[in-house]
Enzyme design. Structure first.
Site, PDB file in Angstrom:
ATOM      1  N   SER A  63      43.340  38.330  49.443  1.00  0.00           N
ATOM      2  CA  SER A  63      42.033  38.727  48.810  1.00  0.00           C
ATOM      3  C   SER A  63      42.211  38.399  47.566  1.00  0.00           C
ATOM      4  O   SER A  63      43.232  38.233  46.981  1.00  0.00           O
ATOM      5  CB  SER A  63      41.339  39.919  48.979  1.00  0.00           C
ATOM      6  OG  SER A  63      42.451  41.043  48.273  1.00  0.00           O
ATOM      7  N   LYS A  64      41.008  38.273  46.702  1.00  0.00           N
ATOM      8  CA  LYS A  64      41.115  38.028  45.083  1.00  0.00           C
ATOM      9  C   LYS A  64      41.782  39.300  44.716  1.00  0.00           C
ATOM     10  O   LYS A  64      42.417  39.121  43.528  1.00  0.00           O
ATOM     11  CB  LYS A  64      39.608  37.795  44.816  1.00  0.00           C
ATOM     12  CG  LYS A  64      39.701  37.953  43.096  1.00  0.00           C
ATOM     13  CD  LYS A  64      38.281  37.206  42.592  1.00  0.00           C
ATOM     14  CE  LYS A  64      38.289  37.212  41.331  1.00  0.00           C
ATOM     15  NZ  LYS A  64      38.705  38.280  40.415  1.00  0.00           N
TER      16      LYS A  64
END
Ligand code: GLU
Length: 509
Positions: free
Chosen positions: A264-265
Site C-alpha cells: 500500500s501507499k
C-alpha cells in the site's frame, strides 16, 4: 489468432499506483508483440470518486514510462469516445436490452429497505445477506410489482436502479490465462446494480459493454478484479456476446517487501520509497507524494523492474530493453503467486541503466543540476566528472552531490586524519608536490601520479604516506573517486591552491 486489442482502463480516482503502471505495461507488451492495439479507456462512471487532475496524471505517467497508447483518451480512434462518462447513452441502451429480455430488472428499494433486507437475511442465518435470487422476490422491483405499477413508478420518476438478474444455480466457467479454469456457481454472485439511480452505469456494465464494443481480445488486469469476472461472463452470455468474450488474465498482487500482504501507499511511505510514477499533489490535502521520476529513476529501469514483478523469461537474464521485453513476453510466463516488491532491485536496475549511459549523457544530468544553482561548468569538465564518478552513482542527482568538491574547495579538515597522518614529512612532501604540480604542463591523472612518486622518492619518502591527507585536503572527504583523476579535473592551479591552503591552515597541536 484474433486481432490483439487490449485496454488499460484506470479510474481517475487519484494518482496512478505503480501496480497500475505494471498492468499497463503488460497490456502494452502483449499489444506490441502481436502488432496489436493498446487502448486507454478512462472509467469515470463513479462521479463520487472522481479526482481532478487524475486523468492527465495517468496520461503523463504512461508517456514518461514509454508506454504508448494507440487509441483512447487523448489519442482518439474509431471507437471513441473512450471516456465512459461520455458513453452514457450507449450503456442505457444495453441496460434496456437486458431488461427487455428478462435479464435485468428495475429496483425501487430505498436505502432503509435494503438495510431491513440485510437484517432479515442475517436473522435467517444467510451468510451473504445480498440482493440475489434468495431475496429478490421479497423486494420492491419489477419482478414483484405488476407491470402497471412498475411503469407508473418509472413515469413518476421514482429513484430506481437496474439490477442484473443472475440465473439461479448455474455453473459459470471461465478460463483465466494465468490461473487456469475457474468455476463458480451463480449462487455466489449477487444481483449487481448495472445502472445507478443517477443514470450512470456501474463499472461492471460499462466495462463489459465497452470491452465488447471496442473489440477487446484480452482483459489483463489486477487480481482484485478476479471476483468480478464470473459476473462479467454472465453479462456476456446474457447479452449474447459469449463468442466475442475476451480472454482474461488476472495479474498477481504486488506484495510488501516481506511478502506479508498487499503493498500500500502507507507501506511505501514508511519504507521510504515512492508508490507513484510521478510527483502527485493530492488536490484534497495538498500533500505531495514524490514520484519515481523525481527520485531519479530512469523509465527504462522502472520498466525492466516492473516487468519482472510477476513475469519472468524462464532464463537467468535480467536486463531487458523494452524491445526485448516485447519480443520475450508471453502471458503464460506470468506467475500466480504475489510478487514481492523489492525496492533494492529497482535501485539495482537504475544503477545498471544509469551506468550504461555515456559520459556526455551523464554530464547533461550534472549540468542541469548545476544550472539550477547557477554554477558554471564546461561540457568537457562535466564529462570528465561523469567519467570519474560513473561507477559510484545509482541515481542522476548523485552526480551533483558527489561532485561538490570539484566546485567548492574544502575549508575544514578531519581532525582524526590530521592527528594520525599530518607530520613534518607529510608537509614537506605536500609542499614539494604542489610546486611540481604547479609547474606541470598538460597535467593529467597519469602525470599527477608520476610526479607524486618522483617527488616522494627524491625526498626519500613514500607517496602512500600522504595519500589520505592529500585526498582530505583536496576533496574534504575520507573516500571518493580516483584521486589522480580528481587532480586532473581540478587542474594544476586549483590543486596547488588547495594544498597551499592546507599547509597554511593546518597546525599541529
Ligand atoms: N476501472 C478499473 C480499475 O480502475 C478497471 C478494471 C479492469 O481493467 O477491468 O482498475
Amino acid at each position: 489468432m484474433r486481432e490483439v486489442r487490449v485496454r488499460f482502463a484506470p479510474s481517475p480516482t487519484g494518482a496512478l499506483h505503480i501496480g497500475g503502471v505494471r498492468t499497463a505495461l503488460y497490456n502494452y507488451l502483449l499489444a506490441r508483440k502481436h502488432n496489436g492495439t493498446m487502448i486507454l479507456r478512462i472509467e469515470d462512471t463513479d462521479q463520487s470518486r472522481y479526482v481532478p487532475g487524475a486523468e492527465e496524471y495517468i496520461i503523463k505517467s504512461l508517456e514518461w514510462a514509454g508506454i504508448q497508447i494507440d487509441e483512447g483518451v487523448g489519442k482518439g480512434g474509431s471507437h471513441a469516445p473512450y471516456r465512459q462518462s461520455e458513453r452514457k447513452e450507449i450503456y442505457k441502451q444495453y441496460a434496456q436490452k437486458l431488461v427487455d429480455e428478462g435479464n435485468a430488472y428495475y429496483a425501487f428499494d430505498t436505502e432503509a429497505e435494503l438495510e431491513l433486507m440485510r437484517e432479515r437475511l442475517k436473522a435467517q442465518g444467510d451468510p451473504n445477506q445480498q440482493y440475489s435470487s434468495n431475496s429478490r422476490l421479497q423486494m420492491k422491483n419489477s419482478l414483484t410489482l405488476s407491470e402497471a405499477e412498475t411503469q407508473q413508478k418509472l413515469n413518476a420518476g421514482e429513484p430506481h436502479v437496474i439490477r442484473f438478474k443472475v440465473p439461479v444455480n448455474q455453473e459459470i466457467y471461465l478460463t483465466d490465462l494465468i490461473r487456469g479454469e475457474v468455476v463458480v456457481n451463480s449462487s455466489q454472485v449477487d444481483d449487481k446494480v448495472l445502472m445507478k439511480s443517477d443514470g450512470m452505469p456501474t463499472y461492471h456494465l460499462a466495462n463489459v459493454v465497452d470491452d465488447y464494443l471496442m473489440k477487446i481480445s484480452h482483459v489483463i488486469r489486477g487480481e482484485e478484479w478476479l471476483p468480478s469476472a464470473p459476473l462479467h461472463v454472465l453479462l456476456y452470455q446474457s447479452l449474447g456476446w459469449q463468442n466475442e468474450m475476451p480472454q482474461f488474465a488476472h495479474l498477481p498482487l504486488l506484495l510488501k517487501p516481506d511478502g506479508n500482504g498487499k503493498l500500500s501507499k502507507r507501506d511505501a511511505d514508511k519504507m521510504g520509497f515512492p508508490i507513484f510514477p510521478l510527483n502527485w499533489k493530492d488536490p484534497a490535502t495538498n500533500e505531495l507524494a514524490v514520484g519515481y521520476k523525481e527520485v531519479g529513476y530512469l523509465p527504462e529501469a522502472l520498466i525492466n523492474f516492473l516487468a519482472f514483478l510477476g513475469w519472468n523469461p524462464g532464463t537467468e537474464k535480467e536486463i531487458f530493453s523494452l524491445q526485448e521485453l516485447i519480443d520475450e513476453f508471453t502471458i503464460e510466463r506470468i506467475g500466480k503467486a504475489g510478487a514481492k516488491f523489492d525496492i533494492h532491485k529497482a535501485q539495482w536496475y537504475n544503477q545498471h541503466y544509469l551506468r550504461s549511459k555515456n559520459n556526455s549523457e551523464l554530464a547533461s544530468y550534472l549540468l542541469e543540476d548545476l544550472k539550477k544553482e547557477n554554477i558554471f561548468c564546461s561540457q568537457e569538465k562535466a564529462e570528465k566528472i561523469a567519467h570519474c564518478l560513473r561507477e559510484r552513482v545509482s541515481f542522476p542527482q548523485e552526480l551533483r552531490l558527489q561532485s561538490n568538491f570539484f566546485f567548492f574547495a574544502p575549508t575544514q579538515f578531519d581532525e582524526q586524519v590530521i592527528l594520525k597522518k599530518w607530520n613534518a614529512d607529510a608537509a614537506k612532501l605536500l609542499l614539494a608536490y604542489s610546486t611540481e604540480i604547479k609547474a606541470a604542463k598538460n597535467l593529467n591523472a597519469e602525470l599527477a601520479k608520476i610526479i607524486l612518486d618522483n617527488t616522494a622518492s627524491q625526498l626519500g619518502l613514500k607517496a602512500g604516506q600522504i595519500l589520505q591527507v592529500l585526498r582530505m585536503i583536496l576533496t574534504g572527504q575520507g573516500s571518493g573517486p580516483d584521486l589522480m583523476l580528481s587532480i586532473e579535473i581540478l587542474g594544476s592551479e586549483e590543486t596547488t591552491k588547495r594544498i597551499n591552503y592546507a599547509l597554511q591552515t593546518i597546525t599541529i597541536k
